[in-house]
Design a protein around this motif. Structure first.
Motif, PDB file in Angstrom:
ATOM      1  N   ALA A 115       0.807  -1.228   0.000  1.00 26.75           N
ATOM      2  CA  ALA A 115       0.000   0.000   0.000  1.00 26.75           C
ATOM      3  C   ALA A 115       0.838   1.276   0.000  1.00 26.75           C
ATOM      4  O   ALA A 115       0.300   2.368   0.125  1.00 26.75           O
ATOM      5  N   GLY A 116       2.167   1.128  -0.156  1.00 25.56           N
ATOM      6  CA  GLY A 116       3.033   2.314  -0.100  1.00 25.56           C
ATOM      7  C   GLY A 116       2.872   3.200  -1.324  1.00 25.56           C
ATOM      8  O   GLY A 116       2.215   2.831  -2.309  1.00 25.56           O
ATOM      9  N   GLY A 172       5.307   4.462  -3.337  1.00 19.59           N
ATOM     10  CA  GLY A 172       6.209   4.200  -4.466  1.00 19.59           C
ATOM     11  C   GLY A 172       6.802   5.458  -5.077  1.00 19.59           C
ATOM     12  O   GLY A 172       7.007   5.543  -6.295  1.00 19.59           O
ATOM     13  N   THR A 173       7.124   6.441  -4.250  1.00 22.66           N
ATOM     14  CA  THR A 173       7.550   7.748  -4.791  1.00 22.66           C
ATOM     15  C   THR A 173       8.902   7.682  -5.503  1.00 22.66           C
ATOM     16  O   THR A 173       9.142   8.460  -6.422  1.00 22.66           O
ATOM     17  N   ARG A 174       9.758   6.739  -5.101  1.00 21.87           N
ATOM     18  CA  ARG A 174      11.086   6.696  -5.725  1.00 21.87           C
ATOM     19  C   ARG A 174      11.013   6.295  -7.189  1.00 21.87           C
ATOM     20  O   ARG A 174      11.976   6.417  -7.916  1.00 21.87           O
ATOM     21  N   LYS A 186       4.083  -0.079  -8.005  1.00 24.62           N
ATOM     22  CA  LYS A 186       5.472  -0.550  -8.113  1.00 24.62           C
ATOM     23  C   LYS A 186       5.539  -2.072  -8.082  1.00 24.62           C
ATOM     24  O   LYS A 186       6.340  -2.699  -8.787  1.00 24.62           O
ATOM     25  N   GLU A 187       4.670  -2.687  -7.286  1.00 29.83           N
ATOM     26  CA  GLU A 187       4.700  -4.147  -7.106  1.00 29.83           C
ATOM     27  C   GLU A 187       4.222  -4.901  -8.343  1.00 29.83           C
ATOM     28  O   GLU A 187       4.306  -6.114  -8.397  1.00 29.83           O
ATOM     29  N   GLN A 205      -5.389  -0.560   3.528  1.00 24.92           N
ATOM     30  CA  GLN A 205      -4.722   0.447   4.354  1.00 24.92           C
ATOM     31  C   GLN A 205      -5.066   1.806   3.722  1.00 24.92           C
ATOM     32  O   GLN A 205      -4.475   2.191   2.712  1.00 24.92           O
ATOM     33  N   GLY A 223       2.794   3.739   7.341  1.00 26.57           N
ATOM     34  CA  GLY A 223       4.050   3.052   7.650  1.00 26.57           C
ATOM     35  C   GLY A 223       3.915   1.549   7.518  1.00 26.57           C
ATOM     36  O   GLY A 223       2.807   0.990   7.560  1.00 26.57           O
TER      37      GLY A 223
HETATM   38  P1  UTP Z   1       8.880   1.252   0.824  1.00 22.22           P
HETATM   39  O1  UTP Z   1       9.202   2.387   1.696  1.00 22.22           O
HETATM   40  O2  UTP Z   1       9.988   0.575   0.097  1.00 22.22           O
HETATM   41  O3  UTP Z   1       7.842   1.632  -0.287  1.00 22.22           O
HETATM   42  O4  UTP Z   1       8.030   0.187   1.616  1.00 22.22           O
HETATM   43  P2  UTP Z   1       7.092   2.954  -0.649  1.00 22.22           P
HETATM   44  O5  UTP Z   1       6.813   3.796   0.534  1.00 22.22           O
HETATM   45  O6  UTP Z   1       5.921   2.508  -1.468  1.00 22.22           O
HETATM   46  O7  UTP Z   1       8.138   3.589  -1.658  1.00 22.22           O
HETATM   47  P3  UTP Z   1       8.890   4.984  -1.734  1.00 22.22           P
HETATM   48  O8  UTP Z   1       9.908   4.955  -0.630  1.00 22.22           O
HETATM   49  O9  UTP Z   1       7.857   6.071  -1.616  1.00 22.22           O
HETATM   50  O10 UTP Z   1       9.502   4.947  -3.086  1.00 22.22           O
HETATM   51  C1  UTP Z   1       8.241  -1.216   1.495  1.00 22.22           C
HETATM   52  C2  UTP Z   1       6.943  -1.929   1.188  1.00 22.22           C
HETATM   53  O11 UTP Z   1       5.980  -1.636   2.196  1.00 22.22           O
HETATM   54  C3  UTP Z   1       4.774  -1.162   1.621  1.00 22.22           C
HETATM   55  C4  UTP Z   1       5.162  -0.649   0.226  1.00 22.22           C
HETATM   56  O12 UTP Z   1       4.084  -0.782  -0.686  1.00 22.22           O
HETATM   57  C5  UTP Z   1       6.359  -1.498  -0.159  1.00 22.22           C
HETATM   58  O13 UTP Z   1       5.964  -2.654  -0.896  1.00 22.22           O
HETATM   59  N1  UTP Z   1       4.159  -0.132   2.509  1.00 22.22           N
HETATM   60  C6  UTP Z   1       4.914   0.899   2.974  1.00 22.22           C
HETATM   61  C7  UTP Z   1       2.828  -0.240   2.844  1.00 22.22           C
HETATM   62  O14 UTP Z   1       2.135  -1.198   2.439  1.00 22.22           O
HETATM   63  N2  UTP Z   1       2.270   0.716   3.643  1.00 22.22           N
HETATM   64  C8  UTP Z   1       2.980   1.758   4.120  1.00 22.22           C
HETATM   65  O15 UTP Z   1       2.387   2.591   4.852  1.00 22.22           O
HETATM   66  C9  UTP Z   1       4.335   1.852   3.782  1.00 22.22           C
END
Ligand code: UTP
Length: 286
Positions: A10-11, A13-15, A25-26, A104, A109
């Protein structure tokens, strides 16, 4: 019983923007399979028969990839006798795998995501696996998680996958310190190099006691203002034997553009249909 793996996806994926503006991203492919599928396959080989996808309401397509294939596409490939493609399509999800989805709503986080995923873990589970789909581990044999399950079966110990990173990189990771018998005694998330207890960085494979779920409910926002999985694990260290597992194989950080490019190159160079022409082209290109 340990047969559930939580996949937090649920992140933000900003990078990897702008690719991840609309494509999670996944779901980015390494050669011809999305990262999500590699993770599910590694989990299955480790004996996980239940995937808990912790997804964001804004991210499309992840659940679809784990659902049954489109019957029209199956019929079309069957009629045209395209058996290889049909096998690839039907082999996406191992037969017998069950998938639960938990939302989520906000990316608060990794610890928050795993805590939410815990609501779908069966109450009789003694432990749970967690995999970060963007940490792609290209390993020999059955894979990193499988080795961690074997360690648990043999010794009863839980574990986190770790690798040594340069001290200049520790601020990107959870970092552990070990006692003489290899048990983790302390963990800190994204430390400055001068505060890091070692250069042993946790990467995206965890085999944890089920108590992690209740521990996470008490975790307050930590590094970066996020609810950190590291802080939940740190709360268990006194009561549980949690070890650092130095995995075999190579990890590619597919949440970063460089790691993603490297993973694609490594697997393409091993692909029987691509290896030879790609190698020849690379030689000339470089
Ligand atoms: P990352 O920090 O690598 O992913 O989290 P991100 O936040 O998606 O990417 P950036 O840093 O902005 O590029 C590792 C994994 O945890 C998930 C992300 O989807 C990723 O697969 N994650 C992270 C969540 O599911 N929820 C969150 O609140 C944070």
């Amino acid at each position: 019983m340990i047969n559930t793996v939580i996949l937090p996806v649920a992140g933000l994926g900003t990078r990897f923007l702008p690719a991840t503006k609309s494509v999670p991203k996944e779901l980015l492919p390494v050669v011809d399979k999305p990262l999500l599928q590699y993770a599910v396959e590694e989990a299955w080989r480790a004996g996980m028969t239940h995937v808990v996808l912790v997804n964001s309401p804004k991210k499309q397509g992840l659940e679809t990839h784990l659902q049954a294939a489109d019957p029209e596409l199956v019929a079309d490939l069957t009629a045209k006798g395209k058996q290889d493609l049909l096998d690839a399509l039907l082999g996406t999800v191992p037969e017998g795998l069950t998938v639960s989805v938990v939302m989520q709503p906000q990316a608060l986080g990794l610890g928050h995501a795993v805590g939410l995923g815990g609501t779908a873990v069966p109450s009789d589970a003694t432990g749970v696996a967690v995999m970060l789909v963007d940490d792609f581990i290209d390993a020999p044999d059955a894979g990193c998680l499988s080795d961690m399950v074997a360690l648990h079966d043999d010794t009863g110990a839980w574990s986190l996958a770790v690798e040594e990173v340069p001290m200049t990189q520790v601020h990107r990771y959870g970092v552990v310190s070990l006692n003489d018998s290899g048990r983790i005694q302390a963990m800190v998330e994204k430390p400055f190099a001068e505060d890091a207890p070692s250069n042993l960085a946790v990467v995206g494979r965890y085999l944890l006691p089920a108590a992690i779920i209740s521990a996470l409910a008490d975790v307050k926002p930590g590094a970066g203002g996020e609810i950190q999985l590291t802080d939940g694990i740190a709360a268990l260290l006194a009561d549980y034997d949690i070890r650092a597992h130095r995995f075999s194989g190579v990890r590619y950080d597919c949440g970063s553009k460089l790691g993603y490019a490297q993973a694609n190159m490594a697997l393409a160079l091993r692909d029987p249909a691509m290896a030879q022409p790609l190698r020849a082209w690379l030689k000339e290109f470089l």
